[in-house]
Write an enzyme that holds these catalytic residues in place. Structure first.
Site, PDB file in Angstrom:
ATOM      1  N   SER A   1       0.823  -1.211   0.000  1.00 34.99           N
ATOM      2  CA  SER A   1       0.000   0.000   0.000  1.00 34.99           C
ATOM      3  C   SER A   1       0.855   1.258   0.000  1.00 34.99           C
ATOM      4  O   SER A   1       0.346   2.363   0.088  1.00 34.99           O
ATOM      5  CB  SER A   1      -0.930   0.003   1.217  1.00 34.99           C
ATOM      6  OG  SER A   1      -0.169  -0.069   2.415  1.00 34.99           O
TER       7      SER A   1
ATOM      8  N   ASN B   1      -1.967  -2.115  13.276  1.00 31.47           N
ATOM      9  CA  ASN B   1      -3.427  -1.918  13.239  1.00 31.47           C
ATOM     10  C   ASN B   1      -3.859  -0.632  13.940  1.00 31.47           C
ATOM     11  O   ASN B   1      -4.727   0.089  13.444  1.00 31.47           O
ATOM     12  CB  ASN B   1      -4.143  -3.116  13.871  1.00 31.47           C
ATOM     13  CG  ASN B   1      -3.916  -4.390  13.074  1.00 31.47           C
ATOM     14  OD1 ASN B   1      -3.364  -4.336  11.981  1.00 31.47           O
ATOM     15  ND2 ASN B   1      -4.327  -5.524  13.617  1.00 31.47           N
TER      16      ASN B   1
ATOM     17  N   THR C   1     -39.833  26.497 -10.818  1.00 34.52           N
ATOM     18  CA  THR C   1     -40.142  25.205 -10.212  1.00 34.52           C
ATOM     19  C   THR C   1     -40.423  24.292 -11.402  1.00 34.52           C
ATOM     20  O   THR C   1     -40.962  24.756 -12.416  1.00 34.52           O
ATOM     21  CB  THR C   1     -41.381  25.258  -9.285  1.00 34.52           C
ATOM     22  OG1 THR C   1     -42.502  25.687 -10.058  1.00 34.52           O
ATOM     23  CG2 THR C   1     -41.180  26.222  -8.123  1.00 34.52           C
TER      24      THR C   1
ATOM     25  N   LYS D   1     -18.191  27.687 -30.380  1.00 33.62           N
ATOM     26  CA  LYS D   1     -18.493  27.106 -29.064  1.00 33.62           C
ATOM     27  C   LYS D   1     -17.640  27.669 -27.926  1.00 33.62           C
ATOM     28  O   LYS D   1     -16.454  27.906 -28.083  1.00 33.62           O
ATOM     29  CB  LYS D   1     -18.284  25.579 -29.114  1.00 33.62           C
ATOM     30  CG  LYS D   1     -19.274  24.827 -29.971  1.00 33.62           C
ATOM     31  CD  LYS D   1     -20.709  24.939 -29.477  1.00 33.62           C
ATOM     32  CE  LYS D   1     -20.975  24.021 -28.297  1.00 33.62           C
ATOM     33  NZ  LYS D   1     -20.899  22.611 -28.673  1.00 33.62           N
TER      34      LYS D   1
ATOM     35  N   GLU E   1     -19.266  20.894 -16.159  1.00 38.51           N
ATOM     36  CA  GLU E   1     -19.734  19.537 -16.479  1.00 38.51           C
ATOM     37  C   GLU E   1     -18.940  18.494 -15.704  1.00 38.51           C
ATOM     38  O   GLU E   1     -19.489  17.490 -15.227  1.00 38.51           O
ATOM     39  CB  GLU E   1     -19.608  19.289 -17.980  1.00 38.51           C
ATOM     40  CG  GLU E   1     -20.531  20.175 -18.810  1.00 38.51           C
ATOM     41  CD  GLU E   1     -20.120  20.200 -20.272  1.00 38.51           C
ATOM     42  OE1 GLU E   1     -20.563  19.317 -21.014  1.00 38.51           O
ATOM     43  OE2 GLU E   1     -19.343  21.084 -20.663  1.00 38.51           O
TER      44      GLU E   1
HETATM   45  N1  ARG Z   1      -1.058  -1.224   5.485  1.00 33.35           N
HETATM   46  C1  ARG Z   1      -2.003  -1.663   6.438  1.00 33.35           C
HETATM   47  C2  ARG Z   1      -3.319  -0.895   6.278  1.00 33.35           C
HETATM   48  O1  ARG Z   1      -3.321   0.085   5.667  1.00 33.35           O
HETATM   49  C3  ARG Z   1      -1.471  -1.483   7.820  1.00 33.35           C
HETATM   50  C4  ARG Z   1      -2.056  -2.436   8.814  1.00 33.35           C
HETATM   51  C5  ARG Z   1      -1.573  -3.802   8.521  1.00 33.35           C
HETATM   52  N2  ARG Z   1      -1.953  -4.710   9.543  1.00 33.35           N
HETATM   53  C6  ARG Z   1      -1.890  -6.001   9.393  1.00 33.35           C
HETATM   54  N3  ARG Z   1      -2.285  -6.733  10.378  1.00 33.35           N
HETATM   55  N4  ARG Z   1      -1.485  -6.552   8.275  1.00 33.35           N
HETATM   56  O2  ARG Z   1      -4.341  -1.309   6.744  1.00 33.35           O
END
Ligand code: ARG
Length: 476
Positions: free
Chosen positions: A30, A117, A162, A290, A297
């Protein structure tokens, strides 16, 4: 990415003999998205390390080294030299790995009594807090632009609709102030998100809390939260703060879209009520005449995109058992995208409104069409002749039918024609049939009369100037 192909030993790799497949790494990483939370991640780590030292869980010396290392990393991020690595998955492990490179062993103590987490959602709450504040500021800028235009057009007459059918004359200032009101409620909703979302998940650890003697109140305060979240399972798994932000944003985007739609209508050759400045118009590659309202839009289309981000996150969350699941990783891409898109839309609307030119003559002419003062006539019959409103409505309807059959406006009917329908009518009727008189008569609170609109403009100017802290802000 520094090492897209190289796979170092994973931080969690202790129990694994083989490396993950490339696709596993691709779906799991990520960092491309969450590197945007680098600053929040560092702030969270600094608060956590200070707390670990204050509670005696790590030594003051380790903390000093951690703080020093995190400061260096922050500098690298600002300078754009931080070596982001996809193999390290996310921003948390990227920063921790870099910290280890910089300071060695003490880096390994930072993750005591926390988990990714609680870490990720702490970062995300901090980020969302900033984004909500910024979105509200963008809406305020649009309010300022609208109030300025409204102040110029307190007595510019336009048709009020309206069913998109001409209904009654209104003033342009009144119409524009309707959006100022909507945007203000939007800002209220964004602010509500700030209030409820401002609790700190840090210290919930993976899900169950920790046996270390941490001080969650201390980290919460250090990060500007109102306090720690009360339930660790809730802390790591709740995403309603993001849903609330996105729902408020969706509603605000819907309002931007309605205004955009009006700009599209008003700038058409058929309405010809307004013209966008060159900076906010586009040409056609084939039709030289135009001037297209592309930005308006696109705001209209993107409102749907923002709503879809809310729906996507809600769909992801709705079937998740407690506590954390990786589905929640996708919350950030959706939320970042919605806020980025919203920012663009709000800025575009502000630019369009600041520079749009209105055509009062065309608006007035349109307002006079479609028997827009018929209600004034009926009200006159009630007021001056004492007719019950239902009967007045009927008499007026007959006069409208007569005018329509003769292809005339109501004010063009002569006294003979008028009296053929209602013999008690007098010349005085003509005084209520102009669009100016009609609008000027609607002085009820919140009504369209220029005097009432001027009062509302003044009230908004005062409020917005006070908020902006610049007494001349709206008069500059
Ligand atoms: N990259 C993870 C997220 O955005 C971080 C948490 C990952 N936790 C785990 N138990 N794999 O949620």
């Amino acid at each position: 990415m520094a090492d897209e192909t190289e796979k170092g030993q994973k931080m969690w790799g202790g129990r694994f003999a083989a490396q993950p497949s490339d696709i596993m790494e691709a779906i799991n990483a990520s960092i491309d998205v969450d590197q945007r939370m680098a600053r929040e991640d560092i702030a969270g780590s600094r608060a956590h390390a200070d707390m670990l030292a204050a509670t005696g869980i790590i030594s003051a010396d380790d903390n000093a080294q951690i703080q020093q290392g995190l400061e260096t990393i922050e500098g690298e991020i600002t300078a754009g030299t931080f070596p982001f690595s996809r193999a390290l998955e996310d921003i948390h492990m990227n920063i921790e790995a870099r910290l280890k490179d910089l300071i060695g062993e003490p880096a390994g103590r930072l993750h005591t009594a926390r988990s990714r987490n609680d870490q990720v959602v702490t970062d995300f709450r901090l980020w969302t807090r900033g984004a909500l504040t910024e979105a509200s500021e963008q809406l305020e800028a649009l309010q300022v632009a609208l109030v300025k235009q409204a102040g110029t057009h307190t007595d510019t007459i336009m048709p009020g609709f309206t069913h998109l059918q001409t209904a009654q004359p209104v003033t342009l200032g009144h119409h524009l102030l309707a959006y100022v009101e909507m945007l203000d409620r939007d800002r209220g909703r964004l602010g509500d998100g700030l209030v409820r979302g401002n609790e700190c998940p840090l210290g919930a650890a993976a899900l169950a809390g920790t046996g270390f003697p941490i001080d969650r109140h201390m980290t919460a305060a250090a990060l500007g939260f109102d306090g720690p979240m009360a339930n660790s399972l809730d802390a790591v798994s709740a995403r309603d703060f993001a849903l609330e932000a996105l729902s408020a944003l969706s509603i605000a985007a819907t309002h931007l879209s309605r205004l955009a739609e009006e700009i599209v209508l008003w700038t058409s050759a058929q309405f010809a009520f307004a013209r966008l400045s060159d900076a906010w118009s586009t040409g056609s590659s084939i039709m030289p005449q135009k001037r297209n309202p592309d930005a308006a839009e696109l705001v209209r289309a993107k409102a749907g995109l923002i709503t879809s981000r809310f729906m996507a996150l809600q769909s992801a969350v709705k079937a998740l058992p407690l506590a954390y699941a990786k589905d929640l990783q996708d919350d950030k891409a959706l939320t970042f995208d919605a806020f980025d898109t919203f920012d663009l839309c709000a800025r575009a609307m502000t630019g369009m409104i600041e520079t749009i030119t209105f055509y009062p003559d065309a608006m007035r002419k349109a307002a006079a069409k479609g028997f827009s003062t018929a209600t004034d006539l009926a009200d006159f019959l009630v007021r001056e002749l004492g007719l019950p409103f239902r009967e007045a409505h009927h008499v007026t309807g007959r006069l409208v039918a007569m005018a329509e059959a003769a292809d005339m406006d109501l004010a063009d009917l002569d006294m003979v024609q008028m009296q053929s329908v209602e013999p008690r009518l007098t010349d005085a009727i003509y005084s209520v049939l102009t669009v100016e008189k009609s609008a000027a008569s609607r002085t009820s609170f919140g009504g369209t009369a220029p005097s009432e609109v001027a009062r509302q403009v003044a009230a908004w100017e005062e409020r917005l100037n006070a908020e902006i802290g610049d007494p001349d802000g709206l008069h500059a």
